[in-house]
Design an enzyme around this catalytic site. Structure first.
Site, PDB file in Angstrom:
ATOM      1  N   SER A 124      67.768  44.826  59.852  1.00  0.00           N
ATOM      2  CA  SER A 124      68.858  44.084  60.491  1.00  0.00           C
ATOM      3  C   SER A 124      70.196  44.346  59.823  1.00  0.00           C
ATOM      4  O   SER A 124      71.234  43.966  60.367  1.00  0.00           O
ATOM      5  CB  SER A 124      68.618  42.584  60.353  1.00  0.00           C
ATOM      6  OG  SER A 124      67.386  42.200  60.823  1.00  0.00           O
ATOM      7  N   HIS A 158      67.224  49.299  65.838  1.00  0.00           N
ATOM      8  CA  HIS A 158      67.241  47.844  65.611  1.00  0.00           C
ATOM      9  C   HIS A 158      66.955  47.087  66.915  1.00  0.00           C
ATOM     10  O   HIS A 158      67.844  46.943  67.753  1.00  0.00           O
ATOM     11  CB  HIS A 158      68.627  47.478  65.028  1.00  0.00           C
ATOM     12  CG  HIS A 158      68.794  46.036  64.696  1.00  0.00           C
ATOM     13  ND1 HIS A 158      70.034  45.440  64.596  1.00  0.00           N
ATOM     14  CD2 HIS A 158      67.893  45.066  64.434  1.00  0.00           C
ATOM     15  CE1 HIS A 158      69.873  44.169  64.287  1.00  0.00           C
ATOM     16  NE2 HIS A 158      68.596  43.917  64.182  1.00  0.00           N
ATOM     17  N   GLU A 170      69.951  48.473  68.937  1.00  0.00           N
ATOM     18  CA  GLU A 170      71.128  49.025  68.250  1.00  0.00           C
ATOM     19  C   GLU A 170      70.666  50.309  67.547  1.00  0.00           C
ATOM     20  O   GLU A 170      69.674  50.298  66.826  1.00  0.00           O
ATOM     21  CB  GLU A 170      71.624  47.989  67.222  1.00  0.00           C
ATOM     22  CG  GLU A 170      73.093  48.030  66.917  1.00  0.00           C
ATOM     23  CD  GLU A 170      73.504  46.859  66.010  1.00  0.00           C
ATOM     24  OE1 GLU A 170      72.665  46.315  65.259  1.00  0.00           O
ATOM     25  OE2 GLU A 170      74.695  46.508  66.044  1.00  0.00           O
ATOM     26  N   ASN A 208      74.858  42.051  63.236  1.00  0.00           N
ATOM     27  CA  ASN A 208      74.761  41.017  62.201  1.00  0.00           C
ATOM     28  C   ASN A 208      76.010  40.887  61.338  1.00  0.00           C
ATOM     29  O   ASN A 208      76.165  39.882  60.643  1.00  0.00           O
ATOM     30  CB  ASN A 208      73.503  41.216  61.360  1.00  0.00           C
ATOM     31  CG  ASN A 208      72.297  40.665  62.098  1.00  0.00           C
ATOM     32  OD1 ASN A 208      72.337  39.547  62.617  1.00  0.00           O
ATOM     33  ND2 ASN A 208      71.239  41.457  62.198  1.00  0.00           N
TER      34      ASN A 208
HETATM   35  N1  LIG Z   1      63.528  38.150  62.890  1.00  0.00           N
HETATM   36  C1  LIG Z   1      64.507  38.695  63.589  1.00  0.00           C
HETATM   37  O1  LIG Z   1      65.163  38.035  64.402  1.00  0.00           O
HETATM   38  C2  LIG Z   1      64.816  40.161  63.417  1.00  0.00           C
HETATM   39  C3  LIG Z   1      65.576  40.810  64.398  1.00  0.00           C
HETATM   40  C4  LIG Z   1      65.838  42.186  64.263  1.00  0.00           C
HETATM   41  C5  LIG Z   1      65.373  42.854  63.131  1.00  0.00           C
HETATM   42  N2  LIG Z   1      64.654  42.188  62.187  1.00  0.00           N
HETATM   43  C6  LIG Z   1      64.193  42.953  61.023  1.00  0.00           C
HETATM   44  O2  LIG Z   1      62.835  43.340  61.246  1.00  0.00           O
HETATM   45  C7  LIG Z   1      62.125  43.375  59.988  1.00  0.00           C
HETATM   46  C8  LIG Z   1      60.920  42.448  60.083  1.00  0.00           C
HETATM   47  O3  LIG Z   1      61.351  41.132  60.409  1.00  0.00           O
HETATM   48  P1  LIG Z   1      60.340  40.030  60.988  1.00  0.00           P
HETATM   49  O4  LIG Z   1      61.177  38.938  61.517  1.00  0.00           O
HETATM   50  O5  LIG Z   1      59.318  40.678  61.831  1.00  0.00           O
HETATM   51  O6  LIG Z   1      59.666  39.539  59.607  1.00  0.00           O
HETATM   52  P2  LIG Z   1      58.260  38.818  59.417  1.00  0.00           P
HETATM   53  O7  LIG Z   1      58.388  38.053  58.140  1.00  0.00           O
HETATM   54  O8  LIG Z   1      57.852  38.103  60.662  1.00  0.00           O
HETATM   55  O9  LIG Z   1      57.240  40.053  59.221  1.00  0.00           O
HETATM   56  C9  LIG Z   1      57.296  40.953  58.158  1.00  0.00           C
HETATM   57  C10 LIG Z   1      55.912  41.569  58.033  1.00  0.00           C
HETATM   58  O10 LIG Z   1      55.967  42.630  57.067  1.00  0.00           O
HETATM   59  C11 LIG Z   1      54.719  42.626  56.397  1.00  0.00           C
HETATM   60  N3  LIG Z   1      54.859  43.377  55.153  1.00  0.00           N
HETATM   61  C12 LIG Z   1      55.611  43.068  54.060  1.00  0.00           C
HETATM   62  N4  LIG Z   1      55.486  44.021  53.127  1.00  0.00           N
HETATM   63  C13 LIG Z   1      54.644  44.970  53.634  1.00  0.00           C
HETATM   64  C14 LIG Z   1      54.134  46.195  53.145  1.00  0.00           C
HETATM   65  N5  LIG Z   1      54.450  46.641  51.932  1.00  0.00           N
HETATM   66  N6  LIG Z   1      53.290  46.900  53.931  1.00  0.00           N
HETATM   67  C15 LIG Z   1      52.938  46.438  55.155  1.00  0.00           C
HETATM   68  N7  LIG Z   1      53.417  45.286  55.684  1.00  0.00           N
HETATM   69  C16 LIG Z   1      54.246  44.554  54.926  1.00  0.00           C
HETATM   70  C17 LIG Z   1      54.404  41.145  56.209  1.00  0.00           C
HETATM   71  O11 LIG Z   1      53.035  40.920  55.931  1.00  0.00           O
HETATM   72  C18 LIG Z   1      54.833  40.578  57.558  1.00  0.00           C
HETATM   73  O12 LIG Z   1      53.789  40.582  58.496  1.00  0.00           O
HETATM   74  C19 LIG Z   1      63.141  42.979  58.910  1.00  0.00           C
HETATM   75  O13 LIG Z   1      63.731  44.148  58.389  1.00  0.00           O
HETATM   76  C20 LIG Z   1      64.166  42.173  59.706  1.00  0.00           C
HETATM   77  O14 LIG Z   1      65.442  42.161  59.101  1.00  0.00           O
HETATM   78  C21 LIG Z   1      64.346  40.862  62.313  1.00  0.00           C
END
Ligand SMILES: NC(=O)c1ccc[n+]([C@@H]2O[C@H](COP(=O)([O-])OP(=O)(O)OC[C@H]3O[C@@H](n4cnc5c(N)ncnc54)[C@H](O)[C@@H]3O)[C@@H](O)[C@H]2O)c1
Length: 302
Positions: A124, A158, A170, A208
């Protein structure tokens, strides 16, 4: 003439809110076989059951034929390691928002996944150029042919939350990203049914850099007692026609993710206007992470 994305197999790393959604749209709309991996078996089973629910809902509402839903579901398989994803043509990383973690993962991608695969991150806010820098083998000059070939395959793709609903992707180029990687990544996002907007590789990108300071300010208003939680959110729902207020939106994004993004803006610009709210930090300290953990500014069942 439209460019072919050429993705015959996709890897998705991270089965949280975002990785699950990316696997879903890739299998359903781009019709690409997906290998989904997470370090947590619990997250994988939670993700797969969400995919089952989403497909069943689309069928029950008449938006999808049962046979198409079954085909999409059959395209999603799990992988028990990055190694097991070695033959994919593209991998999308969607693990927690942490630079060191992402750099380590991209180093592993470069070592284990086929050398012509696109290495995309769903970050993000974190610099794509910093992540691309991590894939260059030690001792190789950054401007040399070996470094160019590997770092040219890294790109920011993104997706937005919830992925099945939000129309935008994005697209962010690292300094090192090749034009072919950008073209094919754009084509893949479009095949997933998305529209693409491009942003420069600045902290938070366009989305963001604008959204998260707004959310952070809303949390500071709550912290200072300017208004209640409900009145802050109501102001934006009813006064500005936002579908949800900033505090509820923060809960949906995940408060840990919000804090990481705000820290990236703060550190990446050295500008005090981006200082994260202390209340946001305390909520994360308490592991009140929003909807995904059952409690944030609001409480959630399930
Ligand atoms: N939540 C949002 O609104 C949003 C929107 C766009 C982008 N993002 C980005 O997407 C990414 C994930 O966000 P999310 O909301 O899905 O988070 P989340 O916390 O729901 O999920 C993250 C996942 O990553 C896994 N994980 C962590 N370390 C790991 C590893 N070493 N190997 C394998 N799996 C691993 C965790 O077990 C978890 O299931 C982040 O970079 C976030 O910034 C989030």
């Amino acid at each position: 003439m439209s460019i072919a994305h050429g993705i015959k197999r996709l890897g998705v790393l991270g089965a949280g809110q975002m990785g699950t959604g990316i696997a879903f749209v890739s299998a359903l709309h781009a019709k690409v076989p997906v290998l989904l991996h997470d370090k947590s078996a619990h997250q994988i089973s939670k993700g797969l059951s969400l995919i089952d629910k989403l497909l069943a809902k689309d069928v029950s509402k008449g938006r999808l034929q049962a046979s198409d839903a079954a085909d999409a579901r059959a395209r999603i398989q799990t992988a028990d390691s990055v190694e097991a994803m070695r033959d994919v043509d593209m991998v999308v990383e969607a693990v927690s928002e942490n630079l060191d973690l992402k750099r380590a993962i991209f180093r592993e991608f470069a070592a284990k996944i086929r050398p012509d695969a696109i290495l995309a991150t769903n970050t993000s806010s974190i610099s794509i150029t910093k992540i691309a820098g991590a894939v260059i083998p030690e001792g190789e000059p950054a401007a040399g042919e070996v470094a160019k070939a590997v770092s040219g395959r890294v790109v920011g793709l993104h997706f937005f939350n919830p992925v099945p609903v939000m129309k935008l992707v994005e697209l962010i180029s690292a300094v090192q990203t090749s034009q072919d990687t950008l073209n094919r990544s754009r084509a893949f996002a479009e095949a997933c049914g998305k529209e693409v907007a491009t942003s420069q590789d600045v902290p938070g990108f366009v989305s963001n850099a604008l959204l998260m300071p707004f959310i952070n300010e809303a949390i500071m208003c709550l912290e200072k007692g300017v208004a209640t939680r409900d009145d802050i959110d109501k102001t934006f729902r009813l006064g500005m026609a936002h579908p949800m207020g900033p505090l509820q939106l923060a809960d949906f994004i995940g408060l840990d993710t919000c804090l990481s993004i705000q820290q990236t803006l703060y550190k990446g610009t050295s500008d005090s206007k981006y200082r994260p709210s202390v209340l946001l930090e305390r909520m994360v300290d308490a592991q009140y992470l929003g909807k995904k953990s059952g409690r944030g500014f609001y409480e959630y069942n399930n």
